[in-house]
Design a protein around this motif. Structure first.
Motif, PDB file in Angstrom:
ATOM      1  N   ALA A 102      -4.972   5.487  -8.264  1.00  0.00           N
ATOM      2  CA  ALA A 102      -3.661   4.969  -7.857  1.00  0.00           C
ATOM      3  C   ALA A 102      -3.820   3.861  -6.823  1.00  0.00           C
ATOM      4  CB  ALA A 102      -2.793   6.102  -7.299  1.00  0.00           C
ATOM      5  N   PHE A 103      -4.697   4.069  -5.862  1.00  0.00           N
ATOM      6  CA  PHE A 103      -4.892   3.057  -4.822  1.00  0.00           C
ATOM      7  C   PHE A 103      -5.553   1.806  -5.395  1.00  0.00           C
ATOM      8  CE2 PHE A 103      -4.081   6.598  -2.019  1.00  0.00           C
ATOM      9  CZ  PHE A 103      -3.312   5.992  -1.043  1.00  0.00           C
ATOM     10  N   LYS A 140      -2.939  -0.200  -7.178  1.00  0.00           N
ATOM     11  CA  LYS A 140      -2.055  -0.896  -6.241  1.00  0.00           C
ATOM     12  C   LYS A 140      -2.709  -2.195  -5.762  1.00  0.00           C
ATOM     13  CE  LYS A 140       0.224   1.429  -2.886  1.00  0.00           C
ATOM     14  NZ  LYS A 140       0.468   2.553  -1.942  1.00  0.00           N
ATOM     15  N   ASP A 141      -3.986  -2.104  -5.454  1.00  0.00           N
ATOM     16  CA  ASP A 141      -4.718  -3.300  -5.018  1.00  0.00           C
ATOM     17  C   ASP A 141      -4.768  -4.343  -6.120  1.00  0.00           C
ATOM     18  OD1 ASP A 141      -5.203  -2.382  -2.519  1.00  0.00           O
ATOM     19  OD2 ASP A 141      -7.231  -1.666  -2.924  1.00  0.00           O
ATOM     20  N   ALA A 196      -1.448  -5.956  -6.521  1.00  0.00           N
ATOM     21  CA  ALA A 196      -1.164  -6.869  -5.396  1.00  0.00           C
ATOM     22  C   ALA A 196      -1.875  -8.200  -5.604  1.00  0.00           C
ATOM     23  CB  ALA A 196      -1.607  -6.225  -4.081  1.00  0.00           C
ATOM     24  N   TYR A 205       6.051  -1.402  -8.657  1.00  0.00           N
ATOM     25  CA  TYR A 205       5.156  -2.483  -8.259  1.00  0.00           C
ATOM     26  C   TYR A 205       4.031  -2.652  -9.280  1.00  0.00           C
ATOM     27  CZ  TYR A 205       2.366  -5.320  -5.040  1.00  0.00           C
ATOM     28  OH  TYR A 205       1.636  -6.324  -4.455  1.00  0.00           O
ATOM     29  N   LEU A 206       3.459  -1.515  -9.700  1.00  0.00           N
ATOM     30  CA  LEU A 206       2.384  -1.544 -10.692  1.00  0.00           C
ATOM     31  C   LEU A 206       2.921  -1.920 -12.066  1.00  0.00           C
ATOM     32  CD1 LEU A 206       0.202   1.609 -10.031  1.00  0.00           C
ATOM     33  CD2 LEU A 206       0.359  -0.506  -8.774  1.00  0.00           C
ATOM     34  N   PRO A 240       6.493   2.056  -5.111  1.00  0.00           N
ATOM     35  CA  PRO A 240       5.174   1.614  -5.559  1.00  0.00           C
ATOM     36  C   PRO A 240       4.947   1.715  -7.067  1.00  0.00           C
ATOM     37  CG  PRO A 240       5.012   3.668  -4.354  1.00  0.00           C
ATOM     38  CD  PRO A 240       6.406   3.183  -4.194  1.00  0.00           C
ATOM     39  N   LEU A 291      -0.486  10.310  -5.408  1.00  0.00           N
ATOM     40  CA  LEU A 291      -0.642   9.205  -4.476  1.00  0.00           C
ATOM     41  C   LEU A 291      -1.289   9.673  -3.166  1.00  0.00           C
ATOM     42  CD1 LEU A 291      -0.146   6.247  -4.433  1.00  0.00           C
ATOM     43  CD2 LEU A 291       2.153   6.628  -3.584  1.00  0.00           C
TER      44      LEU A 291
END
Length: 578
Positions: free
Chosen positions: A522-523, A526-527, A530, A460-461, A457, A435
């Motif tokens: 990873a980022f 996350k986006d 979201a 979350y995914l 997180p 991360l």
RNA sequence: GUGCCCGUAGCUCAACUGGAUAGAGCACCAGCCUUCUAAGCUGGGGGUUACAGGUUCGAUUCCUGUCGGGCACGCCA
């Protein structure tokens, strides 16, 4: 009409064409960016600003000319000039919608690109001394190396994952000695245990194993083991070396058994640990084999013939200062033994001789002083050091209950990778490790990684994926139908954002491969998660209208597919239920 | 002391390699569950990008210096 799959390169071609018309003599690089704000379009080009100076015209002026010269394209909705001279391109919704079918049809293959063109890349990582359990520092290298290898693989490279086994050095001798001393103790022979020998409980375990299998076969007298050893206070290292020498002498042929046993044992443990962590290697390369095959001698010889070595104080030195190193380095000691550096030169020579187009070493940040001499050695051997990349991974610091968890190797009280995995779980551990940018210090918050809450997180995914699976489950339809769904009704802002995300995925892979930066995946995920969660809360999928239902289900099925693909690269599972 | 890396919101971190109004999560405040998983969503406050110069259309990003932090400087591996 054939669907445009890579909008970026397509638009890039269009701008190149416009550039040829407007300023044929200029060789500017065409850079397309994804603007942060939707009002700036889907892609933005700064070509006009680049040309302003050489052409001595105002950027907006040039932008006008470029825009007029831009060839027509079916995927372009409109083109605008904005700000100081940005050319913003808006794609048609239809063009973006086509990605849904693209993702569903490609399935697990979506995101696999041909950038690497099958070039051979070797990624060497972890390569921990097999002298004890892996600790949390190795864990980060393992997670980074494994994810990076997966990313390179997806980007079209032929990847070899390799672990360099340091089975030849003094550290292995120290471990063998440590085990033997514990073994003697089991048989009532008391030899003071050196403070700089391996203290961990696993050493006693191995002694126990040997004792159980072979009884008193390796027992020798204490006095002989200590024979003519300087005291620990006098010189702790010399004390240890004397004990090692005595051990080898007293055991004779049997020493190889002890040495081999502890090596096999520790390497096996390491291999299991990594396998449980989802980290696999194609090659376990033995340092000892470099000596056995004579490659170390050959490498040193080649350097000698090239005039890169000299004799001083009885040792053989490599003139690494010629290649920008701070000082010259010893390759062969006064006692005739090769240094670790010598075998490392041979190892790198071997890597290059195996024909890799690119060699990537993943090292702990504490090895950075080592880079100059290895590069120097490659150059001295006449090899192209540009083909070697050394990626440094910064330390990971564990936090438990808001406090630093101590990591001391000496006392044997360090947190092992296995402990961390057991406490936190493999998924969260893999995810937390990647991360961060690898060259960034990592604060690993164990409480956060363990928490089964919105703070975490990873969940979350995974939750986004599980939610989609749940919806598809309740739909009870045939997934194959979605591949053919008419996606023309996907026009809301939520849907457009998701479409663009799906389109971006292959380029994220490309960027991550180019920068050796799996954290970008990873980022990105996350986006994506979201935007899916927002969509989920704002719309319903299982609606009456069959056409709308299929289109929306196709879209979220595509999102789930990309989540799976991305998580797989990071070695994180994508559960269907949570 | 010398070399390398780093310094962004109270905390942990992004920012597409020089782009437009520097973004997320946590924490804090206010809302959203009789309909597909609330491990979720919506809104709000929060910044001189350590500091000072420089390079240019444009700097968190590049250059110089200062301050602060990490790491490395063995005939160890």
């Amino acid at each position: 009409m054939t669907a445009v799959l890579n909008f970026k390169s397509h638009l890039s071609d269009l701008f190149a064409e416009a550039l040829r018309t407007v300023a044929p003599e200029q060789a500017a690089t065409i850079l397309l960016e994804r603007p942060k704000q939707a009002q700036h379009g889907d892609y933005s080009c700064n070509l006009a600003m680049q040309l302003a100076k050489p052409l001595r015209r105002s950027p907006r002026d040039i932008a006008q000319a470029l825009m007029a010269a831009l060839p027509a394209s079916g995927v372009v909705e409109k083109v605008e000039i904005a700000g100081t001279g940005f050319i913003n391109v808006f794609l048609t919704v239809a063009a973006k919608q086509s990605v849904v079918r693209g993702v569903l049809q490609a399935g697990a293959g979506y995101g696999h690109i041909r950038r690497g063109a099958g070039k051979k890349v070797q990624v060497e990582f972890v390569s921990a001394n097999p002298t004890g359990p892996l600790h949390v520092g190795h864990g980060r290298g393992a997670a980074y190396g494994a994810s990076l290898s997966n990313v390179l693989d997806a980007a079209g490279y032929a990847v070899t994952r390799e672990f360099y086994v340091n089975d030849a050095g003094r550290q292995m001798d120290i471990l063998a000695l440590s085990t033997w001393l514990r073994y003697l103790a089991l048989h009532g022979i008391s030899v003071p245990f050196p403070p700089n020998a391996y203290q961990g409980a696993y050493v006693r375990d191995m002694a126990q194993q040997i004792s159980a299998a072979h009884g008193a076969r390796y027992v020798r007298a204490a006095a002989e083991a200590m024979h003519s050893a300087p005291s620990v206070e006098e010189d702790a290292d010399a004390h240890l070396d004397a004990l090692i020498a005595n051990c080898k002498k007293l055991l004779g042929e049997d020493y190889a058994y002890i040495h081999n046993h502890v090596l096999t044992e520790q390497l096996g443990d390491c291999r299991n640990d990594l396998a449980e962590f989802g980290v696999h290697f194609d090659e376990w390369f033995s340092e000892q084999s470099l000596f056995d095959s004579g490659l170390v001698a050959r490498a040193v010889d080649t350097l000698k013939h090239g005039g890169h070595l000299y004799q001083q104080d009885g040792a053989l030195w490599f003139r690494s200062t010629t290649f920008g190193d701070e000082k010259d380095r010893v390759v062969q000691r006064e006692n005739g033994l090769y240094t670790y550096f010598a075998s490392d030169i041979a190892y790198h020579l071997n890597k290059f001789e195996r024909g890799f187009d690119r060699v990537i070493n993943i090292w702990g940040a504490d090895h950075h002083g080592y880079i100059a001499r290895v590069n120097g050695a490659l150059k001295a051997l006449g090899l192209d050091s540009d083909r070697l990349t050394i990626a440094l991974v910064q330390f990971a610091v564990l936090y438990r209950n808001g406090e630093k968890a101590a990591m001391s190797t000496r006392s044997g009280e360090f947190v092992t990778l296995r402990e961390l995995r057991n406490e936190v779980g493999n998924d969260a551990t893999r995810f937390f490790y990647v991360l961060r940018k690898s060259d960034q210090h990592l604060d690993f918050d164990m409480d956060l990684a363990k928490s089964q809450s919105n703070e975490n997180p990873v969940y979350y995914l995974q939750y986004a994926h599980a939610r989609i699976c749940s919806v598809l489950q309740q739909w009870q339809g045939d997934a194959a139908v979605l591949k053919q769904a008419d996606v023309g009704v996907l026009e809301s802002d939520y849907e457009k954002v998701l479409l663009q995300h799906l389109i971006d995925y292959p380029q994220v892979i490309e960027g991550a491969a180019e920068d050796l930066a799996p954290h970008l995946i990873a980022f990105y995920l996350k986006d994506l998660a979201a935007d899916f969660h927002s969509y989920y809360n704002a719309s319903r999928f299982l609606v009456e209208d069959e056409k709308v239902k299929q289109a929306r289900l196709a879209l979220i099925a595509a999102v789930a597919q990309v989540m799976r693909n991305g998580l797989a690269l990071l070695g994180v599972s994508a559960p269907e239920k949570m």
